[in-house]
Scaffold this motif. Structure first.
Motif, mmCIF file in Angstrom:
data_model
loop_
_atom_site.group_PDB
_atom_site.id
_atom_site.type_symbol
_atom_site.label_atom_id
_atom_site.label_comp_id
_atom_site.label_asym_id
_atom_site.label_seq_id
_atom_site.Cartn_x
_atom_site.Cartn_y
_atom_site.Cartn_z
ATOM 1 N N GLY A 249 0.826 -1.209 0.000
ATOM 2 C CA GLY A 249 0.000 0.000 0.000
ATOM 3 C C GLY A 249 0.857 1.254 0.000
ATOM 4 O O GLY A 249 0.636 2.188 -0.780
ATOM 5 N N ILE A 250 1.870 1.273 0.888
ATOM 6 C CA ILE A 250 2.757 2.440 0.959
ATOM 7 C C ILE A 250 3.485 2.623 -0.371
ATOM 8 O O ILE A 250 3.566 3.725 -0.908
ATOM 9 C CB ILE A 250 3.810 2.249 2.075
ATOM 10 N N ALA A 251 4.012 1.502 -0.906
ATOM 11 C CA ALA A 251 4.799 1.599 -2.139
ATOM 12 C C ALA A 251 3.928 2.073 -3.304
ATOM 13 O O ALA A 251 4.334 2.925 -4.091
ATOM 14 C CB ALA A 251 5.422 0.240 -2.461
ATOM 15 N N ALA A 252 2.718 1.517 -3.411
ATOM 16 C CA ALA A 252 1.832 1.907 -4.510
ATOM 17 C C ALA A 252 1.380 3.355 -4.355
ATOM 18 O O ALA A 252 1.333 4.119 -5.322
ATOM 19 C CB ALA A 252 0.624 0.971 -4.562
ATOM 20 N N GLN A 258 3.916 10.532 -6.443
ATOM 21 C CA GLN A 258 4.965 11.087 -7.296
ATOM 22 C C GLN A 258 4.399 11.499 -8.641
ATOM 23 O O GLN A 258 4.720 12.564 -9.159
ATOM 24 C CB GLN A 258 6.073 10.049 -7.514
ATOM 25 N N ALA A 259 3.531 10.620 -9.206
ATOM 26 C CA ALA A 259 2.944 10.919 -10.504
ATOM 27 C C ALA A 259 2.050 12.153 -10.416
ATOM 28 O O ALA A 259 1.990 12.958 -11.340
ATOM 29 C CB ALA A 259 2.152 9.718 -11.011
ATOM 30 N N PRO A 265 8.743 16.083 -1.158
ATOM 31 C CA PRO A 265 9.977 15.810 -1.899
ATOM 32 C C PRO A 265 10.012 14.369 -2.430
ATOM 33 O O PRO A 265 9.611 13.433 -1.738
ATOM 34 C CB PRO A 265 11.072 16.003 -0.858
ATOM 35 N N VAL A 266 10.513 14.225 -3.640
ATOM 36 C CA VAL A 266 10.558 12.911 -4.277
ATOM 37 C C VAL A 266 11.415 11.937 -3.461
ATOM 38 O O VAL A 266 11.065 10.765 -3.305
ATOM 39 C CB VAL A 266 11.121 13.034 -5.715
ATOM 40 N N ALA A 267 12.536 12.434 -2.919
ATOM 41 C CA ALA A 267 13.432 11.566 -2.145
ATOM 42 C C ALA A 267 12.682 10.942 -0.975
ATOM 43 O O ALA A 267 12.839 9.765 -0.665
ATOM 44 C CB ALA A 267 14.645 12.340 -1.657
ATOM 45 N N LEU A 269 9.456 10.418 -0.745
ATOM 46 C CA LEU A 269 8.515 9.420 -1.262
ATOM 47 C C LEU A 269 9.246 8.131 -1.637
ATOM 48 O O LEU A 269 8.802 7.035 -1.323
ATOM 49 C CB LEU A 269 7.777 9.974 -2.474
ATOM 50 N N ASP A 270 10.402 8.286 -2.305
ATOM 51 C CA ASP A 270 11.206 7.116 -2.683
ATOM 52 C C ASP A 270 11.583 6.294 -1.462
ATOM 53 O O ASP A 270 11.590 5.070 -1.494
ATOM 54 C CB ASP A 270 12.515 7.578 -3.357
ATOM 55 N N ALA A 271 11.936 6.993 -0.394
ATOM 56 C CA ALA A 271 12.438 6.319 0.802
ATOM 57 C C ALA A 271 11.315 5.815 1.690
ATOM 58 O O ALA A 271 11.556 5.017 2.599
ATOM 59 C CB ALA A 271 13.337 7.275 1.592
ATOM 60 N N SER A 272 10.074 6.244 1.425
ATOM 61 C CA SER A 272 8.998 5.978 2.378
ATOM 62 C C SER A 272 8.743 4.489 2.651
ATOM 63 O O SER A 272 8.526 4.124 3.815
ATOM 64 C CB SER A 272 7.711 6.691 1.947
ATOM 65 N N PRO A 273 8.798 3.580 1.647
ATOM 66 C CA PRO A 273 8.562 2.166 1.999
ATOM 67 C C PRO A 273 9.581 1.649 3.010
ATOM 68 O O PRO A 273 9.236 0.880 3.915
ATOM 69 C CB PRO A 273 8.697 1.433 0.660
#
Lengths: 307, 361
Positions: A249-252, A258-259, A265-267, A269-273
């Protein structure tokens, strides 16, 4: 609304499946008292073997079989190292990951961007067209249902059968199990190979079904998250499913955010999982009683029959 | 049938002999792998292990590279060995390396284009601090929340990689780089440069730091109470507790030192050989250092030798890529194999093989 909850749930289930497969395999391995930190390496081997086979043969089923075989071969090395030669399990698992990442990159050279066969869905179009429930329940690859069924099967075998009892006994106290006449090394070999097969299947799902491409390091820590899920689940099969869906869920969700270009910040979001996995680990581990009660007592300890 | 019998004491011969035999076996297995790739195995092994040091054509360039590549590996592996000996598994040195480089580079770039002589020492301090702080996350979580430090330190590698990407494309990007990712070139400014100290040797401040770390670790292990406590905690955790070793403090200390050293290695790399923060600035030193630590038997002198050997495989690997078209990934698989053989041969040090007839019960 930027994010449609139905497509999010569909994506969540797909994203969660590779981790779920790897984690349920590792759960069985750890239940028998073995800590295999090589999940990441086995997954990526599964991913590359599966992808190459899918491209070469055009068969998705063969691709899954090849993914399992590749990862099982790697897990066999781990089994020999830790069970026959009594090597340190932590170090051997790390070696497996380092070797697997290198070997997968080597095998996969030149395969990036090549086409793979389309994945068939088991349910008819009409069922997938049912609003809300259709996409969520009936739109997935067969392997998604297999993975969920596998969780049920593992729970049943571990909790309700004699085989499960033996596996747990070996994991709790290998000396006692040995004294009772159970073949500790043989049982652990079997669980390690099972774990390898599951991780390889997860990897093959990732490259053949979810991403439909191969690139270096494509597992991106999924194997480590699978290891964390086992701790999160307190070594209980049902909770592995819950944890995998939470992670999925977090990753999706972060991909969709991001989209949608929200102001985060994108970083981050990238790191959130990974961050969420750490936070969940902290919450689970700080519950003193639960952490102490559920981990198999012989986890990570080498077994050497004295007589 | 053959049975294994535990030796009362690890065999002194095999403790030293196992790594040597592992290297030989890896060469054989690697040769088979190269042959499978359609390359001449003997030539491949010669290019990896011999030519970088002794061939007239390449040695001039590649010999100094040996120290350049070995420096960070040794520095990180020395730090890791403290924890590994005590049963504290810091697997996230790669992340601490990245964060150290980011902290150090950010400090240097903050004063750009000043050439003040205190900037470089400040960068070193910032690098140490960055790695230390990043390692404190798994350390404090292990001590106060009993979270597994293996998983946390590893997951933080991916967080650090996300930070690196955002630094290279955002907050540390070269304002004069016309939009390309990557920071300013730190080696261009004498104030932020990590120069070669003796021309033609490849020796920079990071290599010097690695040698100091080797000596420091040697002293700690052979002379200091801390080395004793680390060994005791690793070999007999219960005895260590009765002997008054504070387990939590040991975790914080071991992870802190290894994190700081990895951070320093990152800073020396970004200010010297790499010269700038870029998206793919990290080249896996943090992970290879794990192999170095084990290959060196967690012993400072061993780590020094293992670091040089592993650096040789990097340089020889690049050469083999150039000369024979052997893919870079083959070298990584080769290094993984080395660790397999080493772990497998450990059995010789701790066990004795004995022929025993099957006894019917």
């Amino acid at each position: 609304m930027i994010i449609d909850p139905v497509t999010l749930i569909v994506a969540l289930i797909t994203v969660a499946t590779p981790v779920l497969l790897a984690a349920i395999g590792e759960l069985v391995v750890e239940k028998s008292g073995v800590l295999n930190l090589g999940v990441e390496g086995m997954m990526i081997m599964g991913a590359v073997c599966g992808f190459i086979t899918a491209h070469q043969t055009g068969s998705v089923a063969l691709a899954f079989a090849a993914g399992m075989a590749g990862a099982m071969a790697l897990s066999l090395v781990f089994a020999v190292l830790t069970q026959v030669l009594m090597a340190n399990q932590v170090a051997s698992g790390l070696a497996l990951t380092l070797f697997g990442l290198g070997l997968a990159a080597l095998l996969g050279e030149g395969y990036s961007g090549l086409p793979v066969p389309a994945v068939t869905r088991p349910f008819p179009e009409a069922m997938q067209a049912i609003p809300v429930l259709g996409p969520i329940l009936f739109s997935h690859s067969v392997l998604v249902y297999v993975a969920i069924a596998l969780v049920g099967a593992v729970w049943f075998v571990l909790a309700r059968t004699r085989t499960g009892l033996v596996i747990r006994a070996v994991g709790e106290n290998h000396d006692a199990a040995h004294a009772l006449g159970y073949k500790v090394v043989r049982i652990r070999f079997a669980t390690i190979l099972f774990g390898g097969a599951c991780a390889g299947l997860g990897g093959a799902f990732l490259s053949v079904v979810r991403v439909q491409n191969w690139f270096d390091g494509m597992t991106a820590g999924a194997g480590w998250i699978a290891l964390a899920l086992v701790v999160f689940a307190s070594w209980k099969a049902g909770r592995v499913l819950l944890g995998a869906w939470l992670f999925g869920g977090i990753a999706a969700l972060q991909l969709r955010l991001q989209a949608a270009e929200v102001g985060v910040p994108v970083a981050l979001l990238d790191a959130s999982p990974y961050l969420v996995t750490i936070i969940v680990l902290v919450i689970i581990s700080s519950d003193r009683r639960r952490a102490a009660l559920n981990a198999p007592a012989a986890l990570g300890r080498a077994f050497h029959a004295a007589s | 049938m053959i049975v294994l019998e535990k030796r009362p004491q690890p065999s002194r011969f095999w403790v030293v002999g196992a790594p040597v035999l592992a290297v030989v076996l890896t060469m054989i297995a690697g040769g088979i792998m190269f042959a499978a790739l359609g390359k001449n195995p003997v030539e491949a092994i010669r290019i990896i292990f011999w030519d970088p040091l002794f061939s007239e054509r390449f040695a001039g360039f590649s010999r100094p590279q040996l120290l350049v590549k070995a420096g960070p590996l040794i520095l990180i592996a020395i730090g890791l060995s403290l924890g590994f000996r005590a049963g504290i598994w810091n697997i996230g040195a790669e992340g601490q390396y990245i964060v150290g480089a980011l902290f150090g580079a950010a400090f240097g770039l903050a004063f750009w284009p000043s050439e003040h002589p205190l900037i470089f020492p400040g960068m070193i301090a910032a690098g140490l601090l960055g790695g230390f702080l990043w390692a404190m996350i798994p350390a404090l979580l292990r001590v106060y929340a009993r979270t597994n430090e293996i998983l946390v330190s590893l997951l933080l590698v991916y967080v650090a990689e996300a930070m690196l990407a955002s630094a290279a494309t955002g907050w540390l990007r070269n304002p004069e780089g016309s939009g390309f990712p990557g920071s300013r070139n730190l080696a261009r400014n004498p104030g932020t440069d990590n120069p070669e100290l003796i021309a033609g040797t490849g020796m920079h401040w990071g290599v010097l730091a690695a040698f100091i770390a080797v000596i420091g670790a040697y002293v700690i292990f052979s002379r200091h109470i801390l080395g004793y406590q680390i060994r005791l905690a690793g070999e007999a955790p219960r005895a260590a507790r009765f002997a008054g070793v504070n387990a939590g403090r040991l975790v914080i200390l071991c992870l802190g030192v290894s994190g700081a050293l990895a951070g320093a290695a990152g800073l020396f790399e970004v200010a010297g050989p790499a010269a700038r923060i870029s998206i793919d600035f990290n080249v896996g030193y943090g992970f290879t250092a794990i192999i170095v630590a084990f290959l060196g038997r967690l012993n400072p002198i061993g780590i020094l030798l293992a670091g040089l050997l592993m650096a040789l495989t990097f340089i020889g690997g690049e050469l083999a890529q150039l000369m024979l078209g052997i893919p870079a990934a083959a070298i990584q698989a080769f290094q993984g194999m080395l660790l397999f053989f080493l772990l497998a041969l450990d059995v010789l040090a701790n066990y004795r093989f004995r022929w025993k007839r099957e006894v019917s019960a």
